[in-house]
Enzyme design. Structure first.
Site, short mmCIF file in Angstrom:
data_model
loop_
_atom_site.label_atom_id
_atom_site.label_comp_id
_atom_site.label_asym_id
_atom_site.label_seq_id
_atom_site.Cartn_x
_atom_site.Cartn_y
_atom_site.Cartn_z
N SER A 46 -61.15 17.65 7.85
CA SER A 46 -61.12 17.12 7.14
C SER A 46 -59.88 16.67 5.82
O SER A 46 -59.26 17.07 6.62
CB SER A 46 -62.82 18.06 5.54
OG SER A 46 -61.25 19.53 5.52
N LYS A 52 -55.65 36.21 15.79
CA LYS A 52 -56.58 34.76 16.02
C LYS A 52 -58.28 35.57 16.27
O LYS A 52 -57.81 35.92 17.40
CB LYS A 52 -56.10 33.95 15.25
CG LYS A 52 -54.72 33.54 15.57
CD LYS A 52 -54.99 32.33 15.06
CE LYS A 52 -53.62 31.48 14.60
NZ LYS A 52 -53.52 30.07 14.26
P1 ADP Z 1 -58.56 27.84 10.25
O1 ADP Z 1 -59.24 27.79 12.03
O2 ADP Z 1 -58.35 29.10 10.29
O3 ADP Z 1 -58.47 26.63 9.81
P2 ADP Z 1 -55.67 28.60 11.65
O4 ADP Z 1 -55.37 28.87 12.96
O5 ADP Z 1 -55.65 26.89 11.00
O6 ADP Z 1 -57.44 28.53 11.47
O7 ADP Z 1 -55.09 29.22 10.33
C1 ADP Z 1 -55.81 29.44 9.10
C2 ADP Z 1 -53.47 29.32 8.55
O8 ADP Z 1 -53.49 30.43 8.68
C3 ADP Z 1 -53.28 28.08 8.62
O9 ADP Z 1 -53.43 27.01 7.40
C4 ADP Z 1 -51.95 28.52 8.15
O10 ADP Z 1 -51.67 28.47 6.74
C5 ADP Z 1 -51.36 29.91 8.86
N1 ADP Z 1 -50.81 30.30 9.54
C6 ADP Z 1 -51.95 29.97 11.46
N2 ADP Z 1 -51.35 30.52 12.21
C7 ADP Z 1 -50.18 30.92 11.58
C8 ADP Z 1 -49.12 30.73 12.62
N3 ADP Z 1 -48.68 31.45 13.82
N4 ADP Z 1 -47.15 31.22 11.93
C9 ADP Z 1 -48.28 30.50 10.43
N5 ADP Z 1 -49.26 30.74 9.96
C10 ADP Z 1 -50.71 30.13 10.27
#
Ligand code: ADP
Ligand code: MG
Length: 476
Positions: free
Chosen positions: A152, A366
């Site tokens: 989005s 995750k």
């Molecule tokens: P989603 O599918 O819920 O968006 P993400 O993998 O994008 O999952 O993770 C959500 C949020 O968590 C990201 O926007 C970021 O702010 C934080 N995040 C995710 N992975 C990392 C990482 N490896 N290091 C630091 N922050 C992270």
């Protein structure tokens, strides 16, 4: 702050208050809007979409790197989606313990068995990155994830540059204001949808946006709808329920919803288990997947965007398999990978568990979920892993190195939130589009960017989750 907004502006309370008022009005004038929580399905009262008061400095080299690698990511996602063996092997452990992914995979298998009824593929992706701060002050681009489903803010981010330009002018920063880049993902996303629609080849057939029950972020989508209408391509908004109640396939598997033939289904809903409220919802998803309509994404491209696939791609030799004769492409993609680790049963997964328990602050745990707020950080990683480490349940997760961007001061503007200086972290996204017809890649582009910024107090969460806000890069 080096080459960012001068501290004398940042710390001037009276000026900041004035700028915040100016900025909010600019957002309203530009149409950077969201419906309000109280009435998510009415446009009678709306507010500005949350955004930063100032743009955020981003090093030019890493910004360009993110844009440059995007077409390769498009190709990669597309190749994965066409490789059933790879998807099967990559997701085998996950689907044995994660019901949602298993259910998606079942649809994927059924489609493989029946044979795909449409050879046109439409991909609208957004690859997200954070800039990892090196000890020497350098920053390197690290991918957080790639979104192949409902990526989005391509609409609203087409209008945010003018807000920051205006704010900077009022703040007396004319030069900086001229450095805010143009951005128009909405046009690029619509161009790809239009291409798919055209190839489908029926003027009467419509583009159907499959939308959520609660539609706070409707304006983001309206920009894309409007771009399609400008091209005289009819669009409509439908929910899973509408498809279940009025959808059908004719003998050629053409999809009809509410009496209209559907050329393209653009899913903006369906990536979370909560979107599937009944068996009927799943039936509706299957109906669309089986149909001749172009799906964005189709079920295999949906699966290609899972976090488990992301982890498998980081294993030695895997990228080479997808780009056998293109070592430079492999290198370009791999340069953006953070460390990713399996939690499958066996010695390698055991090692991951031990590593995470020993230093949880270095990692993010995750599950296979999207939409923000699902990941696990810090001491909670230990709690969760202690609970699942001996059982196959741990295979529902992957472990990832935590990326550490440099915190930067800014003000986050959000309805009814107090104006206060905040330590912020940003995430840069690149929008990619592609259209393939059979063997032919007829379009593969990077169509713009998105910068989102959040308080460093929050580990997780996007704009829709109420944590991050829209921003613009100020290239330095
Ligand atoms: P989603 O599918 O819920 O968006 P993400 O993998 O994008 O999952 O993770 C959500 C949020 O968590 C990201 O926007 C970021 O702010 C934080 N995040 C995710 N992975 C990392 C990482 N490896 N290091 C630091 N922050 C992270
Ligand atoms: Mg994300």
């Amino acid at each position: 702050m080096a080459q960012g907004i001068p501290e004398k502006i940042m710390m001037n309370t009276a000026l900041v208050e004035e700028l915040a008022d100016v900025a909010k009005d600019a957002a309203l004038l530009q149409g950077v809007l969201m419906r309000i929580q109280e009435t998510p399905n009415s446009s009678e009262l709306v507010t500005y979409a949350p955004f930063t008061l100032f743009p955020t400095p981003v090093p030019k080299a890493v910004f360009l790197q993110a844009l440059a690698v995007q077409t390769h990511y498009n190709t990669l996602v597309d190749k994965i989606s066409q490789d059933p063996d790879f998807l099967q092997e990559s997701l085998a452990s996950t689907i044995s313990v994660d019901d949602f992914t298993a259910r998606l995979f079942k649809i994927h298998q059924q489609i493989l068995k029946e044979g795909r009824s449409q050879s046109i593929v439409l991909g609208l992706n957004r690859s997200d990155y954070m800039l990892d701060q090196g000890e020497d002050g350098s920053s390197s681009l690290k991918q957080i994830e790639i979104n192949t489903f409902a990526a989005s803010f391509g609409g609203l981010s087409s209008r945010t540059p003018d807000i920051h330009r205006h704010v900077l002018k009022v703040a007396g920063q004319l030069e900086d204001s001229q450095r805010i880049l143009d951005n128009n993902p909405a046009v690029g996303l619509a161009r790809a949808i239009a291409k798919a629609w055209e190839l489908y080849g029926s003027e009467r057939a419509i583009v159907m946006f499959l939308v959520e029950d609660s539609q706070r972020n409707i304006f983001d989508q309206r920009y894309i709808e409007n771009e399609l209408w400008k091209r005289n391509i009819p669009t409509t908004r439908k929910r899973f329920d509408d498809v279940y109640k009025t959808g059908s396939l004719d003998q050629d598997k053409k999809l009809f919803v509410d009496g209209n033939e559907v050329a393209v289904v653009y899913f903006r809903c369906g990536y979370m288990p909560q979107n599937y409220t009944s068996e009927q919802t799943w039936d509706a998803r299957l109906l669309m997947e089986r149909s001749q309509a172009v799906k964005c994404p189709d079920i295999s491209t949906h699966l290609a965007g899972t976090k488990k696939v992301q982890q498998v791609l980081a294993r030695p030799g895997v990228l080479e398999k997808f780009f056998p004769d293109q070592p430079q492409v492999v290198e370009q993609i791999r340069a953006t990978f953070a460390g990713l680790y399996t939690l499958d049963m066996g010695p390698e997964g055991d090692k991951t568990v031990a590593m995470a328990l020993a230093a949880p602050d270095r990692f993010v745990l995750k599950p296979q979920r999207e939409g923000g707020g699902n990941n696990i950080y810090g001491s909670e990683i230990c709690q969760v892993l202690e609970g699942v480490k001996e059982s196959t349940e741990r295979m529902a997760y992957i472990l990832m190195d935590k990326v550490h961007p440099t915190p930067i001061h800014n003000y986050l503007l959000r309805r009814d939130a107090p104006l206060k200086i905040t330590n912020c972290l940003s995430e840069l996204g690149a929008f990619g589009t592609y259209v393939r017809q059979g063997e032919d890649m007829v379009l593969n582009e990077c169509v713009g960017h998105l910068l989102r910024t959040k308080s460093s107090q929050h580990s997780d969460g996007g704009v829709a989750a109420g944590v991050a806000v829209l921003d613009n890069p100020l290239l330095v």
